[in-house]
Design a protein around this motif. Sequence first.
Motif, PDB file in Angstrom:
ATOM      1  N   GLU A 241       0.855  -1.192   0.000  1.00 16.07           N
ATOM      2  CA  GLU A 241       0.000   0.000   0.000  1.00 16.07           C
ATOM      3  C   GLU A 241       0.890   1.242   0.000  1.00 16.07           C
ATOM      4  OE1 GLU A 241      -3.169  -0.172  -0.349  1.00 16.07           O
ATOM      5  OE2 GLU A 241      -3.408  -2.328  -0.060  1.00 16.07           O
ATOM      6  N   PRO A 242       1.427   1.620  -1.175  1.00 15.39           N
ATOM      7  CA  PRO A 242       2.427   2.698  -1.213  1.00 15.39           C
ATOM      8  C   PRO A 242       1.847   4.100  -1.275  1.00 15.39           C
ATOM      9  CG  PRO A 242       2.152   1.764  -3.389  1.00 15.39           C
ATOM     10  CD  PRO A 242       1.224   0.988  -2.482  1.00 15.39           C
ATOM     11  N   GLU A 243       0.569   4.277  -0.937  1.00 16.96           N
ATOM     12  CA  GLU A 243      -0.037   5.595  -1.051  1.00 16.96           C
ATOM     13  C   GLU A 243       0.563   6.602  -0.079  1.00 16.96           C
ATOM     14  OE1 GLU A 243      -1.643   2.834  -0.667  1.00 16.96           O
ATOM     15  OE2 GLU A 243      -3.161   2.566  -2.240  1.00 16.96           O
ATOM     16  N   GLU A 244       0.964   6.144   1.110  1.00 16.54           N
ATOM     17  CA  GLU A 244       1.383   7.066   2.161  1.00 16.54           C
ATOM     18  C   GLU A 244       2.885   7.227   2.291  1.00 16.54           C
ATOM     19  OE1 GLU A 244      -0.754   8.866   3.722  1.00 16.54           O
ATOM     20  OE2 GLU A 244      -2.502   7.899   2.827  1.00 16.54           O
ATOM     21  N   SER A 245       3.650   6.160   2.012  1.00 10.28           N
ATOM     22  CA  SER A 245       5.086   6.218   2.254  1.00 10.28           C
ATOM     23  C   SER A 245       5.801   5.224   1.350  1.00 10.28           C
ATOM     24  CB  SER A 245       5.411   5.909   3.720  1.00 10.28           C
ATOM     25  OG  SER A 245       4.975   4.596   4.043  1.00 10.28           O
TER      26      SER A 245
END
Length: 505
Positions: free
Chosen positions: A219-223
């Motif tokens: 889940e690379p949306e945040e970091s």
Amino acid sequence: MSRRAALGAGGGVVLLAALDAYVIASILIAVVRDLDVPVNRLERITPVLTGFLLGYVAAMPLLGQLSDRFGRRPLLQVCLVVFAAGSVVTAWADGVALLTAGRVVQGAAGGALLPVTMALAGDLWEERRRPLVLGAVGAAQELGIVLGPLYGLAVVWLVDDWRWIFWANVPLTAAAMVAVQLTVPGGRPERERQGVDVVGGLLLALGLGLLVGGLYNPEPEESVLPPWGVPVVAAGAVALVAFVVWEVRTRTRLLDLAGTRRRPLLATLGVSFLSGAALMATLVDVVLVAQTLLNKDSVDATLMLMWFLVALPVGAVLGGVWAWRSGERPPAAVGMAVAAVGYLLIAAWPRDPAGASYGPFPRMDVDLAVTGLGLGLVIAPVSSAVLRLVPAARHGVASAAVVVARMMGMLLGIAALSGWGFYRFHSLTADLRPPLPFLMEKEEFARALANYKAAVQDALRTEYQEIFWITAGLCVLGAFLALFLSGRDNASETSASSPGHLLTR
């Protein structure tokens, strides 16, 4: 029993594993579509890329040592059986998890085939001719870089199903097993057998596994890294440090390169590592550029790599001749510098690179050829440099160490670069929302949809551009390290080294 036939059988199984290491480049998007992975969630397919490489690198040194204990032919046969089983799992997979498991099994079995075959060459040939024979085995490994993507393209073109690539491994493996049984001597090597460094093998596998697991962010949306990334990567680094400490202190080493000078050895392995990271970035990201930005199908995307794949062996031949004439430093340093220029040119591709040219020559073809030529120039010098550094009795393990370093670069490079790339794509598209047709007029929706698609394309273009910039930086670092490669002036010193000497500065 002909030793050339035995070498031919060993080289054949090395090539079989090498083809599967690189075949994924030409079928990646086909796999993504077949497994219903959304194009904007390509991070979910990353374990398929890293799984094979992880198994390959982690198993290679340890299984090579096991062949000293149990014999070359039994280990080759066992690994071929496991390789076929992994191929069946891969071909049967209906999801990313099972596909990754199959690729890990394939990689673990395939990784043993190179060091075992090199050890077989050491058994069958006298010291004077051994480097030439080891070079032939290494050539089979290098051939996989060029033929792997083309092999995948050919199979998909013939049957229009990527799974047949792995189903085809079953009869190919059976034929290889027959050839090994008929040509490779049975029994154990005649020379005194050493122990097996199980602890070193487990520490290496644990360290690499933790690093890859920590770099993978579903889940690379945040970091860039997942929530567990920092502690897991730190644990992986600790495990690899423990591996190095263990290898220095233990009597039985996983990669015993005693009798060498430390600085040029580390420089040589560093150049191999960085060239591997650059190579995998090219094989994966150029194909993704072709399919996501230029809307090419799998066939055309792989054909776009053709100039890179053709230039790679041309550069390897030129690099070998250059190294023979002037030593290993110049071609290795120049090769990495030329590759860096190539990646900067690729990063600067215009919005419509297919229409750009240098006079009569298409720009994409020229840029890829420059990059392939640069990386090709490095192949022979690093192999030659490491052989110059070690006594003849360790040429096999030294050659395997170069491949291990490159495959580690491919493994960690694609894990880190893809993690960064996916994070950048999601951060660049975080504020984008696809238009809804029932909230606007037809013409207004068409304009909004076109703007949305253009914004997504711009985000993809920025992502790829930054990946190629980073890759260019890695090549610049590789060019610097190449300046510390061994030179001809220390050849006599190296040949006089005793196998029992410890690493010296």
